[in-house]
Write a protein that holds these residues in place. Structure first.
Motif, PDB file in Angstrom:
ATOM      1  N   GLU A  45     -49.633  33.564 140.837  1.00  0.00           N
ATOM      2  CA  GLU A  45     -49.469  33.489 139.849  1.00  0.00           C
ATOM      3  C   GLU A  45     -49.315  35.138 140.202  1.00  0.00           C
ATOM      4  O   GLU A  45     -49.983  35.748 140.613  1.00  0.00           O
ATOM      5  N   SER A  46     -48.930  36.494 138.836  1.00  0.00           N
ATOM      6  CA  SER A  46     -48.730  37.961 138.644  1.00  0.00           C
ATOM      7  C   SER A  46     -49.768  38.437 138.721  1.00  0.00           C
ATOM      8  O   SER A  46     -51.550  37.779 138.519  1.00  0.00           O
ATOM      9  N   THR A 254     -52.957  24.877 142.383  1.00  0.00           N
ATOM     10  CA  THR A 254     -51.459  24.541 142.895  1.00  0.00           C
ATOM     11  C   THR A 254     -50.850  23.124 141.956  1.00  0.00           C
ATOM     12  O   THR A 254     -49.536  23.315 141.248  1.00  0.00           O
ATOM     13  N   ARG A 255     -51.506  22.659 141.255  1.00  0.00           N
ATOM     14  CA  ARG A 255     -50.712  21.401 140.649  1.00  0.00           C
ATOM     15  C   ARG A 255     -50.568  21.897 139.299  1.00  0.00           C
ATOM     16  O   ARG A 255     -49.459  21.452 138.133  1.00  0.00           O
ATOM     17  N   ALA A 256     -50.912  22.687 139.068  1.00  0.00           N
ATOM     18  CA  ALA A 256     -51.098  23.577 137.538  1.00  0.00           C
ATOM     19  C   ALA A 256     -50.263  24.748 137.361  1.00  0.00           C
ATOM     20  O   ALA A 256     -48.921  24.389 136.558  1.00  0.00           O
ATOM     21  N   ASP A 449     -44.696  34.976 136.528  1.00  0.00           N
ATOM     22  CA  ASP A 449     -45.156  33.946 137.351  1.00  0.00           C
ATOM     23  C   ASP A 449     -44.778  32.702 136.418  1.00  0.00           C
ATOM     24  O   ASP A 449     -44.529  33.217 135.410  1.00  0.00           O
ATOM     25  N   VAL A 450     -44.686  31.395 136.630  1.00  0.00           N
ATOM     26  CA  VAL A 450     -43.948  30.073 135.765  1.00  0.00           C
ATOM     27  C   VAL A 450     -45.342  30.549 134.975  1.00  0.00           C
ATOM     28  O   VAL A 450     -44.350  29.583 133.505  1.00  0.00           O
ATOM     29  N   THR A 451     -46.496  29.880 135.351  1.00  0.00           N
ATOM     30  CA  THR A 451     -47.342  30.081 134.176  1.00  0.00           C
ATOM     31  C   THR A 451     -47.372  30.837 132.936  1.00  0.00           C
ATOM     32  O   THR A 451     -47.510  31.289 131.722  1.00  0.00           O
TER      33      THR A 451
END
Length: 526
Positions: A45-46, A254-256, A449-451
């Protein structure tokens, strides 16, 4: 197959943060290595410490950050103990870096061709003519259009994606032994991104270059990685081959991250029979020095509560159209009406009155924030200038800063104390603080980031449902556009070449260019 001996090794590296930060270390006891001819993707993540770690390798840590312990070994030499001049020379020739924000990395006072040429002047004995020829070759290799013209331009005359390609050309100039690429394809459309990934792979294959590739996009990881290292809050929590990380991640974090990756999943579009809020008709814009028009007979309408996606290659006219709508740029012909009032003919106070209904989130979060102004002041000044009482403005800003994933303490800090992704969240909060009728988001998620992308998309959806504003969403990520937009307009060379609901566009695209965009989505075959 067994790995070669590492070319670059980071051993138990720890980097302290200033006392005002929300944790003690930007990087805490991180170890990894990369061998010749290997591509290691570092994801997280950022704010997870990825970029700080890369800056430490290059000897470019900002003031206030210090290496507390550990080693950075290149061909067995500890970079941290080398004399400064020797380390700078090594970083210029053997280790190169592509930075996350190309606009902030290029000197605004010099033509971009001369900035790339400077690399050869400093490190080779090539003649002036040979240098110019080599720079033009590099511009062609990184797929910049009209290299001779690009050579003469200043950074502000290029799109964000074009500036990034100039930075990639600069990094590849001396064919380094190690290439550190910090989100190098963030600003690029999917077709150019695919070409740049091919270019980096080719550099690896031809010269055995070791690549440390920092990204938040697991689609890119799927395309390019040999091995993957996952970082969270300064710690390396998992490392392994691409196949193992992508198919059997061991760590919950990682799964998240993998679960948050956007998918090409067109939304169900609700009927909207409201009259358009914004109508642009037959817009024309031509740059004198370009053969291709910036805008050519562009027409667009947006209804209240509707989200229109605008996709296309870098330089296709997307940002030019957005700036024309908000009147940050002029047009040579056509009309733009906001609630029936012509924006093109407005000036002074009448223009400012209409502009209050439109807010824009820009692509580059570094230049969008005043470095001398604390975040709280930057976010409250807009609502207060529009008549919102201070207490209400401050309460609104506190709610928004939490909604975009930052702590309330962020309001008392300056822009340089945040990562690129965090700054973009702040810019989104600032735009939403004015409760606009039309929000123009120009690559607003590209630095996230993707989240955080998922969280901000949810936030935008909630705010849009609550306040009913229209949105023009400019993106190079068709996966995000498919889940967010009611209609998608595809731009190429200053024209809107296709427009449809996402489901119809993806299933029955009638234009070869749109089909090429879909085929170039990273990890699309997964």
């Amino acid at each position: 197959m067994a790995r070669s001996a590492p070319l670059l090794s980071v051993e138990n590296l720890s980097i302290e943060l200033p006392g005002v930060a929300d944790r003690t270390h930007a990087v805490a006891g991180v170890s990894f290595s990369v061998a010749p001819g290997e591509i290691l993707c570092i994801v997280g993540e950022s704010g997870s410490g990825k970029s700080v770690m890369s800056l430490a390798i290059m000897g470019l840590l900002s003031r206030g950050l210090s290496v507390e312990g550990g080693k950075i070994l290149f061909e067995g030499q500890d970079l941290l103990t080398m004399p400064p001049k020797a380390r700078r020379d090594l970083a210029g020739r053997r280790i190169a870096m592509v930075f996350q924000e190309p606009i902030a990395s290029l000197n605004p006072f010099y033509r971009v061709g001369e900035q790339v040429a400077e690399v050869f002047r400093l490190h080779t004995d090539m003649s002036k003519a040979e240098i110019r020829e080599r720079v033009l070759e590099l511009f062609s290799e990184v797929l910049l259009p009209e290299p001779e013209l690009i050579y003469q331009r200043y950074p502000h005359q290029l799109s964000g994606g074009q500036c990034q390609r100039v930075m990639i050309a600069m990094a590849l100039a001396l064919e380094p032994a190690v290439l550190i690429a910090d989100e190098p394809t963030t600003a690029l459309d999917v077709t150019t991104q695919a070409q740049i990934l091919d270019l980096i792979r080719d550099l690896r294959d031809r010269h055995g270059t070791a690549v440390v590739f920092i990204t938040h996009d697991f689609g890119v990881v799927e395309e390019i990685a040999d091995r993957v290292a996952v970082m969270q809050s300064g710690h390396l929590v998992e490392e392994g081959t691409k196949e193992r990380i992508m198919n059997a991640p061991a760590h919950p974090y990682t799964r998240a991250l993998l679960a948050a990756v956007p998918r090409l999943a067109p939304r169900e579009v609700q009927a909207n029979d409201k009259p358009p809020f914004l109508v642009a008709e037959n817009l024309q814009k031509r740059w004198p020095e370009r053969r291709i028009p910036a805008l050519e007979d562009v027409s667009l309408s947006i209804r209240p509560g509707e989200t229109i996606g605008l996709v296309g290659e870098s330089g296709s006219g997307k940002s030019t159209l957005a700036r024309a709508i908000i009147r940050l740029g002029t047009v040579d012909g056509g009309s733009i009406r906001l609630n029936g009032e012509d924006l093109v003919g407005k000036e002074g106070a009448s223009l400012r009155a209409l502009r209050r209904h439109i807010q824009m989130v820009f692509q580059d979060p570094y230049s969008a924030l005043d470095p001398r102004q604390k975040i709280g002041s930057a976010l409250t000044e807009g609502p207060m200038a529009c008549g919102v009482p201070r207490r209400e403005a401050e309460e609104r800003v506190r709610d928004l800063i939490s909604a975009v994933g930052l702590q309330p303490s962020a309001l008392d800090r300056f822009p340089h104390e945040f990562s690129g992704g965090q700054r973009q969240r702040i810019c989104i909060a600032r735009a939403l603080a004015l409760r606009p009728d039309l929000l123009i988001a120009d690559e607003a998620l590209s630095a996230l980031d993707v989240t955080m992308q998922a969280q901000v998309l949810e936030l935008l959806g909630e705010m849009q449902a609550r306040f009913g504003f229209a949105m023009l969403f400019i993106t190079h990520d068709l996966r995000i556009a498919s889940s967010l937009c009611d209609r998608i307009c595809v731009m190429q060379r200053g024209r809107i070449i296709e427009e449809a609901e996402p489901r119809l566009l993806f299933a029955h695209s009638g234009h070869p260019y749109t089909q090429a965009l879909l085929q170039a989505i990273p990890g699309a075959d997964r």
